[in-house]
Design an enzyme around this catalytic site. Structure first.
Site, short mmCIF file in Angstrom:
data_model
loop_
_atom_site.label_atom_id
_atom_site.label_comp_id
_atom_site.label_asym_id
_atom_site.label_seq_id
_atom_site.Cartn_x
_atom_site.Cartn_y
_atom_site.Cartn_z
N LYS A 84 7.88 -6.24 0.35
CA LYS A 84 7.54 -6.88 -0.91
C LYS A 84 6.11 -6.58 -1.33
O LYS A 84 5.75 -6.76 -2.48
CB LYS A 84 7.65 -8.42 -0.76
CG LYS A 84 8.98 -8.90 -0.29
CD LYS A 84 8.88 -10.43 0.01
CE LYS A 84 10.08 -10.86 0.83
NZ LYS A 84 9.70 -11.80 1.87
N GLY A 85 5.30 -6.15 -0.37
CA GLY A 85 3.86 -6.05 -0.63
C GLY A 85 3.46 -5.14 -1.77
O GLY A 85 2.44 -5.35 -2.41
N GLU B 186 3.51 2.46 -1.55
CA GLU B 186 3.25 1.45 -0.52
C GLU B 186 1.97 0.68 -0.86
O GLU B 186 1.10 1.20 -1.56
CB GLU B 186 3.05 2.13 0.85
CG GLU B 186 4.25 2.06 1.76
CD GLU B 186 4.52 0.67 2.32
OE1 GLU B 186 4.08 -0.34 1.73
OE2 GLU B 186 5.21 0.59 3.36
N ASP B 187 1.87 -0.52 -0.34
CA ASP B 187 0.63 -1.27 -0.53
C ASP B 187 -0.40 -0.91 0.53
O ASP B 187 -1.58 -0.78 0.23
CB ASP B 187 0.88 -2.79 -0.57
CG ASP B 187 1.66 -3.28 0.64
OD1 ASP B 187 2.36 -2.47 1.28
OD2 ASP B 187 1.57 -4.47 0.96
N ASP C 248 -1.00 1.02 7.83
CA ASP C 248 -1.77 0.43 8.92
C ASP C 248 -1.53 1.32 10.15
O ASP C 248 -2.18 2.36 10.31
CB ASP C 248 -1.24 -1.00 9.08
CG ASP C 248 -2.16 -1.90 9.86
OD1 ASP C 248 -3.06 -1.39 10.53
OD2 ASP C 248 -1.98 -3.12 9.83
N LYS D 123 -5.68 2.07 6.11
CA LYS D 123 -6.51 1.49 7.17
C LYS D 123 -6.43 2.44 8.37
O LYS D 123 -5.70 2.20 9.33
CB LYS D 123 -5.95 0.11 7.52
CG LYS D 123 -6.95 -0.85 8.08
CD LYS D 123 -6.23 -2.05 8.67
CE LYS D 123 -6.25 -3.24 7.77
NZ LYS D 123 -5.68 -4.44 8.44
N PHE E 80 -8.30 -8.02 8.25
CA PHE E 80 -7.01 -8.54 7.79
C PHE E 80 -7.12 -8.91 6.32
O PHE E 80 -7.80 -9.86 5.95
CB PHE E 80 -6.58 -9.75 8.62
CG PHE E 80 -5.13 -10.07 8.40
CD1 PHE E 80 -4.16 -9.45 9.15
CD2 PHE E 80 -4.75 -10.94 7.39
CE1 PHE E 80 -2.80 -9.70 8.90
CE2 PHE E 80 -3.41 -11.19 7.14
CZ PHE E 80 -2.44 -10.58 7.91
N VAL E 81 -6.45 -8.13 5.48
CA VAL E 81 -6.59 -8.32 4.04
C VAL E 81 -5.34 -8.92 3.41
O VAL E 81 -4.22 -8.69 3.87
CB VAL E 81 -6.94 -6.98 3.33
CG1 VAL E 81 -8.36 -6.57 3.64
CG2 VAL E 81 -5.97 -5.87 3.69
N ASP F 138 0.29 -10.13 2.08
CA ASP F 138 0.48 -11.53 2.46
C ASP F 138 -0.05 -11.85 3.85
O ASP F 138 -0.30 -10.97 4.67
CB ASP F 138 1.98 -11.88 2.46
CG ASP F 138 2.70 -11.32 3.69
OD1 ASP F 138 2.57 -10.11 3.96
OD2 ASP F 138 3.35 -12.11 4.41
N ARG G 288 0.02 -13.41 -1.83
CA ARG G 288 0.39 -12.18 -2.53
C ARG G 288 -0.04 -12.21 -3.99
O ARG G 288 -0.24 -11.17 -4.61
CB ARG G 288 1.91 -11.99 -2.49
CG ARG G 288 2.50 -11.75 -1.11
CD ARG G 288 3.95 -11.29 -1.26
NE ARG G 288 4.75 -11.43 -0.07
CZ ARG G 288 4.83 -10.53 0.91
NH1 ARG G 288 4.14 -9.41 0.83
NH2 ARG G 288 5.60 -10.72 1.96
C1 PRP Z 1 3.43 -4.02 5.39
C2 PRP Z 1 3.19 -2.93 4.37
C3 PRP Z 1 3.79 -1.72 5.01
C4 PRP Z 1 3.60 -1.98 6.48
C5 PRP Z 1 2.44 -1.17 6.96
O1 PRP Z 1 4.70 -4.54 5.18
O2 PRP Z 1 3.79 -3.22 3.14
O3 PRP Z 1 5.16 -1.58 4.68
O4 PRP Z 1 3.32 -3.37 6.65
O5 PRP Z 1 2.24 -1.37 8.32
P1 PRP Z 1 2.35 -0.19 9.37
O6 PRP Z 1 1.66 1.02 8.82
O7 PRP Z 1 1.63 -0.75 10.58
O8 PRP Z 1 3.80 0.06 9.67
P2 PRP Z 1 5.24 -5.89 5.84
O9 PRP Z 1 6.13 -5.54 7.01
O10 PRP Z 1 4.08 -6.80 6.12
O11 PRP Z 1 6.19 -6.47 4.71
P3 PRP Z 1 5.82 -6.96 3.22
O12 PRP Z 1 5.52 -5.73 2.41
O13 PRP Z 1 7.07 -7.63 2.77
O14 PRP Z 1 4.65 -7.89 3.31
#
Ligand code: PRP
Length: 195
Positions: free
Chosen positions: A48-49, A105-106, A109, A137, A158-159, A165, A171
């Site tokens: 959802k991000g 993507e948002d 990580d 990141k 942690f952002v 979220d 969000r």
């Molecule tokens: C977040 C973000 C990426 C993922 C990145 O999603 O949107 O999809 O984590 O992390 P990574 O590079 O360590 O795999 P999340 O699973 O938190 O779901 P959301 O978008 O619904 O918040």
């Protein structure tokens, strides 16, 4: 009784203002429009991000475009960590075969989510597959991913906000901010983090 989160007070530092984000999203939109130069593109947003970023980026792109949405979740990770095992909660609703696909993507990580998604989407035979992320990141990367468009490279903090979220909240903040460690850590961990 559990404390109701105070969305603004829980953010210690604003990392990216609404204006900085808007300026950068407009730049990304221009670059993408030039790079694809009139070719139709399919944006695949990862819920959802990426929702606010997707909504702004698509309107900054001057191309014929389609959108599709996927939702994935990683198994087993804690609230602030991802595990690398990815489960598809919502799949594409149309074929992407022979299309120019841009993943939106948002944040990247560890890279584990995108590593899985890229393999999954490649299996659907798009003509091209590129990645656009608002935030990168790199300090936490576990798997290398070639990223074509990056909004901002950020430190290992942690952002939250602008789609990101903690516990499904924050969000809707218009900016990206650093969550105060005491919000997600116990008092001992917060002390170690220097707060
Ligand atoms: C977040 C973000 C990426 C993922 C990145 O999603 O949107 O999809 O984590 O992390 P990574 O590079 O360590 O795999 P999340 O699973 O938190 O779901 P959301 O978008 O619904 O918040």
């Amino acid at each position: 009784m559990t404390r109701a989160p105070d969305l603004h007070a829980d953010v210690g530092e604003i990392l990216l203002t609404e204006e900085q984000i808007a300026t950068r999203v407009a730049e990304l939109g221009r670059r993408i429009s030039e790079d694809y130069a009139g070719r139709p593109v399919t944006l695949v947003s990862v819920l959802k991000g990426s929702l606010p970023f997707m909504a702004d980026l698509m309107r900054a792109i001057d191309l014929p475009l389609r959108i599709d949405l996927m939702e994935v979740s990683s198994y087993g990770g804690g609230a602030t960590e991802s595990s690398g095992l990815v489960r598809i909660l919502k799949d594409l609703s149309a074929t992407i075969e022979r299309e120019d696909v841009l993943i939106v993507e948002d944040i990247i990580d560890t890279g584990l989510t995108l590593n899985y998604l890229v393999r999954y989407l490649r299996g659907k035979n798009p003509a091209t597959l590129r990645i656009c992320t608002l935030l990168d990141k790199p300090a936490r990367r576990l798997v290398e991913i070639p990223v074509d468009y990056i909004g901002f490279t950020i430190p290992d903090q942690f952002v939250v906000g602008y789609g990101l979220d903690y516990g499904e909240l924050y969000r809707n903040l218009r900016f990206v901010g650093v969550l105060r460690p005491e919000v997600y850590a116990g008092p001992a961990e917060a002390e170690v983090a220097g707060v």
